[in-house]
Design a protein around this motif. Structure first.
Motif, PDB file in Angstrom:
ATOM      1  N   UNK A 221       1.043  -1.922  -0.266  1.00 34.82           N
ATOM      2  CA  UNK A 221       0.035  -0.047  -0.093  1.00 34.82           C
ATOM      3  C   UNK A 221       1.159   0.794  -0.334  1.00 34.82           C
ATOM      4  N   UNK A 222       2.388   1.032   0.621  1.00 34.74           N
ATOM      5  CA  UNK A 222       2.689   2.527   1.216  1.00 34.74           C
ATOM      6  C   UNK A 222       3.647   2.577  -0.356  1.00 34.74           C
ATOM      7  N   UNK A 223       3.890   1.105  -0.830  1.00 32.23           N
ATOM      8  CA  UNK A 223       5.114   1.750  -2.116  1.00 32.23           C
ATOM      9  C   UNK A 223       5.040   3.148  -2.873  1.00 32.23           C
ATOM     10  N   UNK A 224       4.178   2.908  -3.740  1.00 32.78           N
ATOM     11  CA  UNK A 224       4.024   3.541  -4.719  1.00 32.78           C
ATOM     12  C   UNK A 224       2.858   5.172  -3.599  1.00 32.78           C
ATOM     13  N   UNK A 225       3.255   5.137  -2.838  1.00 35.64           N
ATOM     14  CA  UNK A 225       3.469   6.530  -1.693  1.00 35.64           C
ATOM     15  C   UNK A 225       4.463   6.785  -1.206  1.00 35.64           C
ATOM     16  N   UNK A 226       4.976   5.990  -1.317  1.00 37.25           N
ATOM     17  CA  UNK A 226       6.656   6.602  -0.787  1.00 37.25           C
ATOM     18  C   UNK A 226       7.296   6.507  -1.996  1.00 37.25           C
ATOM     19  N   UNK A 227       7.409   6.076  -3.603  1.00 38.10           N
ATOM     20  CA  UNK A 227       8.097   5.630  -3.977  1.00 38.10           C
ATOM     21  C   UNK A 227       9.458   5.191  -3.563  1.00 38.10           C
ATOM     22  N   UNK A 228       9.320   3.786  -3.101  1.00 34.80           N
ATOM     23  CA  UNK A 228      10.289   2.872  -2.911  1.00 34.80           C
ATOM     24  C   UNK A 228       9.073   1.562  -2.846  1.00 34.80           C
TER      25      UNK A 228
ATOM     26  N   UNK B 167       8.728  -2.192  -2.921  1.00 33.93           N
ATOM     27  CA  UNK B 167       8.069  -2.563  -0.785  1.00 33.93           C
ATOM     28  C   UNK B 167       8.404  -3.313  -0.478  1.00 33.93           C
ATOM     29  N   UNK B 168       9.564  -4.099  -0.752  1.00 35.53           N
ATOM     30  CA  UNK B 168      11.073  -5.308   0.386  1.00 35.53           C
ATOM     31  C   UNK B 168      11.675  -4.121   1.290  1.00 35.53           C
ATOM     32  N   UNK B 169      11.738  -2.483   1.238  1.00 34.37           N
ATOM     33  CA  UNK B 169      12.339  -1.843   1.589  1.00 34.37           C
ATOM     34  C   UNK B 169      11.343  -1.526   2.024  1.00 34.37           C
ATOM     35  N   UNK B 170      10.356  -1.035   2.296  1.00 28.71           N
ATOM     36  CA  UNK B 170       9.053  -0.656   3.546  1.00 28.71           C
ATOM     37  C   UNK B 170       8.933  -1.940   4.627  1.00 28.71           C
ATOM     38  N   UNK B 171       8.875  -3.023   3.940  1.00 27.80           N
ATOM     39  CA  UNK B 171       8.239  -3.927   4.922  1.00 27.80           C
ATOM     40  C   UNK B 171      10.276  -4.266   5.950  1.00 27.80           C
ATOM     41  N   UNK B 172      11.212  -4.150   5.249  1.00 27.63           N
ATOM     42  CA  UNK B 172      11.549  -4.067   6.008  1.00 27.63           C
ATOM     43  C   UNK B 172      12.143  -3.132   7.113  1.00 27.63           C
ATOM     44  N   UNK B 173      11.347  -1.682   6.629  1.00 28.09           N
ATOM     45  CA  UNK B 173      11.324   0.035   7.937  1.00 28.09           C
ATOM     46  C   UNK B 173      10.157  -0.111   8.255  1.00 28.09           C
ATOM     47  N   UNK B 174       9.077  -1.439   8.243  1.00 32.11           N
ATOM     48  CA  UNK B 174       8.120  -1.583   8.582  1.00 32.11           C
ATOM     49  C   UNK B 174       8.987  -2.441  10.212  1.00 32.11           C
ATOM     50  N   UNK B 175       9.500  -3.032   9.816  1.00 29.31           N
ATOM     51  CA  UNK B 175       9.675  -4.623  10.659  1.00 29.31           C
ATOM     52  C   UNK B 175      10.696  -3.618  11.889  1.00 29.31           C
ATOM     53  N   UNK B 176      10.952  -2.744  11.717  1.00 30.85           N
ATOM     54  CA  UNK B 176      11.859  -2.323  12.644  1.00 30.85           C
ATOM     55  C   UNK B 176      11.174  -1.052  13.459  1.00 30.85           C
ATOM     56  N   UNK B 177       9.637  -0.487  13.577  1.00 37.39           N
ATOM     57  CA  UNK B 177       9.014  -0.015  13.831  1.00 37.39           C
ATOM     58  C   UNK B 177       7.962  -0.605  14.857  1.00 37.39           C
ATOM     59  N   UNK B 178       7.872  -0.196  16.242  1.00 33.01           N
ATOM     60  CA  UNK B 178       6.352  -0.454  16.944  1.00 33.01           C
ATOM     61  C   UNK B 178       5.049  -0.594  16.485  1.00 33.01           C
ATOM     62  N   UNK B 179       4.620   0.542  16.205  1.00 30.93           N
ATOM     63  CA  UNK B 179       3.244   1.195  15.504  1.00 30.93           C
ATOM     64  C   UNK B 179       2.497   0.911  16.618  1.00 30.93           C
ATOM     65  N   UNK B 180       3.132   0.951  17.741  1.00 36.28           N
ATOM     66  CA  UNK B 180       1.637   0.540  18.791  1.00 36.28           C
ATOM     67  C   UNK B 180       1.412   1.687  19.215  1.00 36.28           C
ATOM     68  N   UNK B 181       0.439   2.210  19.026  1.00 34.19           N
ATOM     69  CA  UNK B 181      -0.217   3.692  19.715  1.00 34.19           C
ATOM     70  C   UNK B 181      -0.521   3.429  20.944  1.00 34.19           C
ATOM     71  N   UNK B 182      -0.374   4.170  21.931  1.00 33.18           N
ATOM     72  CA  UNK B 182      -0.863   4.785  22.943  1.00 33.18           C
ATOM     73  C   UNK B 182      -0.646   5.812  23.850  1.00 33.18           C
ATOM     74  N   UNK B 183      -1.322   5.807  24.458  1.00 32.58           N
ATOM     75  CA  UNK B 183      -1.374   7.439  25.340  1.00 32.58           C
ATOM     76  C   UNK B 183      -0.164   7.481  25.967  1.00 32.58           C
ATOM     77  N   UNK B 184      -0.110   9.113  26.226  1.00 35.47           N
ATOM     78  CA  UNK B 184       1.463   9.248  26.548  1.00 35.47           C
ATOM     79  C   UNK B 184       0.782   9.656  28.457  1.00 35.47           C
ATOM     80  N   UNK B 185       1.721   9.268  29.246  1.00 30.69           N
ATOM     81  CA  UNK B 185       1.664   9.274  30.109  1.00 30.69           C
ATOM     82  C   UNK B 185       2.835  10.142  30.760  1.00 30.69           C
ATOM     83  N   UNK B 186       2.752  10.672  31.634  1.00 32.56           N
ATOM     84  CA  UNK B 186       4.038  12.015  32.471  1.00 32.56           C
ATOM     85  C   UNK B 186       4.723  11.324  33.053  1.00 32.56           C
ATOM     86  N   UNK B 187       4.705  10.204  34.108  1.00 33.90           N
ATOM     87  CA  UNK B 187       6.095   9.457  35.045  1.00 33.90           C
ATOM     88  C   UNK B 187       6.407   8.509  34.177  1.00 33.90           C
ATOM     89  N   UNK B 188       6.193   8.272  32.898  1.00 32.86           N
ATOM     90  CA  UNK B 188       6.818   8.038  31.632  1.00 32.86           C
ATOM     91  C   UNK B 188       7.253   8.845  31.497  1.00 32.86           C
TER      92      UNK B 188
END
Length: 325
Positions: free
Chosen positions: A259-266, A268-289
């Motif tokens: 999906x991202x390949x035509x948007x980024x001009x890269x 798919x294999x390059x994007x899959x490698x990049x995405x494999x290193x990102x968590x993409x776990x979105x969570x709330x921000x907590x001050x004590x963390x």
């Protein structure tokens, strides 16, 4: 450009940000119901949301429109958010909110992506003689100013017993950094995904060090405080869609890369490698963390790159409802 002049230039940028904070944050209602969202090429989740038109559909009943604005890196995006040029910021590196605080900007944390330490690295050419970080002493290193990789470089040097002043720094945006690296104008380049994956796939390079056990690399979504206070319902919608999109990318890595390949001009294999290193776990921000944020602030101040000490917990934080947190 000498180290001293580079330092003066960075501090001058922060001073300019601070000086214009008082005229910051045009009220949303004065923008004809247009939400202005800033993003970067590395803003994976909002890039997908933008391409799908998801937010436009969800906000259509309120006649709210969205305008999208792309930036080369986090600091220009910060500047736009600070002066009211955009209302919401896609994910920026953990260093960016620290510089925002130092500039006195009225920004609000909206969400955070869990750590992705291997999604940024210090690279050298595969045949370079440098085997350890200490070998880079007195060498020229390209890095993007105020980005997460800037902190990675400082922290990695410190772990190796070196000071930031022990290297010759070249502040360059990602595209310029890669060009300088490939033509041999710099000895090493510090970059992040998908730029890191791109150069790995297309050139003979070697990772000298990444962020593991050095820099957590947590990316943050921000809003102007005026917008956050006036439109918490919009932030709730954005937060929910970010979480859903992050889940989809993790669960469907090949489909997400295609999906991202035509948007980024890269490819798919390059994007899959990049995405494999990102968590993409979105969570709330907590001050004590926000311990990593404090370490970042302290490191930049010690290196003479922040004009004053920053307390990382003295920030505005938007809180999702219990079911969304």
């Amino acid at each position: 450009m000498t180290k001293q002049s580079q330092r003066r230039r960075l501090l001058k940028t922060l001073a300019a940000l601070s000086a214009i904070t008082s005229i910051n944050n045009t009220v949303f209602a004065q923008s004809n119901n247009i939400i202005r969202i800033g993003y970067q090429k590395s803003s994976t989740l909002l890039t997908i949301i933008k391409a799908n038109g998801t937010l436009e559909k969800l906000l259509a009943p309120s006649t709210t429109k969205i305008s999208w604005h792309e930036f080369s890196s986090g600091l220009p995006l910060l500047e736009a958010l600070n002066v009211g040029g955009v209302d919401l910021s896609a994910d920026v590196a953990d260093t960016v909110p620290v510089f925002a605080q130092a500039a006195g900007a009225r920004l609000t944390y909206v969400a955070q992506e869990a750590p992705s330490p291997s999604a940024q690295a210090i690279i050298v050419h595969a045949d370079a003689p440098y085997k350890t970080i200490t070998d880079l002493k007195h060498k020229k290193i390209a890095v993007t100013k105020a980005a997460g990789v800037h902190y990675l470089l400082i922290a990695t040097l410190a772990k190796a017993g070196l000071k930031f002043s022990d290297i010759d720094v070249a502040y360059l945006a990602p595209a310029d950094g890669r060009a300088a690296f490939e033509r041999g104008s710099v000895d090493a380049w510090v970059t992040w995904d998908p730029f890191l994956a791109g150069v790995q796939k297309q050139s003979q390079v070697r990772i000298l060090s990444d962020g593991r056990d050095i820099a957590d690399y947590q990316r943050y979504y921000l809003a102007s405080t005026a917008f956050a206070e006036a439109h918490p319902e919009v932030l709730a919608i954005v937060f929910d869609e970010l979480k859903k999109t992050g889940d989809w990318v993790r669960q469907h890595p090949k489909e997400a890369a295609a999906f991202l390949a035509p948007l980024w001009g890269l490819d798919a294999a390059t994007i899959e490698l990049a995405n494999s290193r990102r968590s993409y776990r979105v969570r709330a921000v907590v001050a004590n963390a926000l311990g990593e944020q404090q370490r970042i602030a302290d490191a930049f101040f010690a290196a003479g790159l922040l004009p004053k000490k920053v307390n990382a917990t003295e920030v505005a934080i938007w809180k999702p409802s219990g079911k969304d947190a």
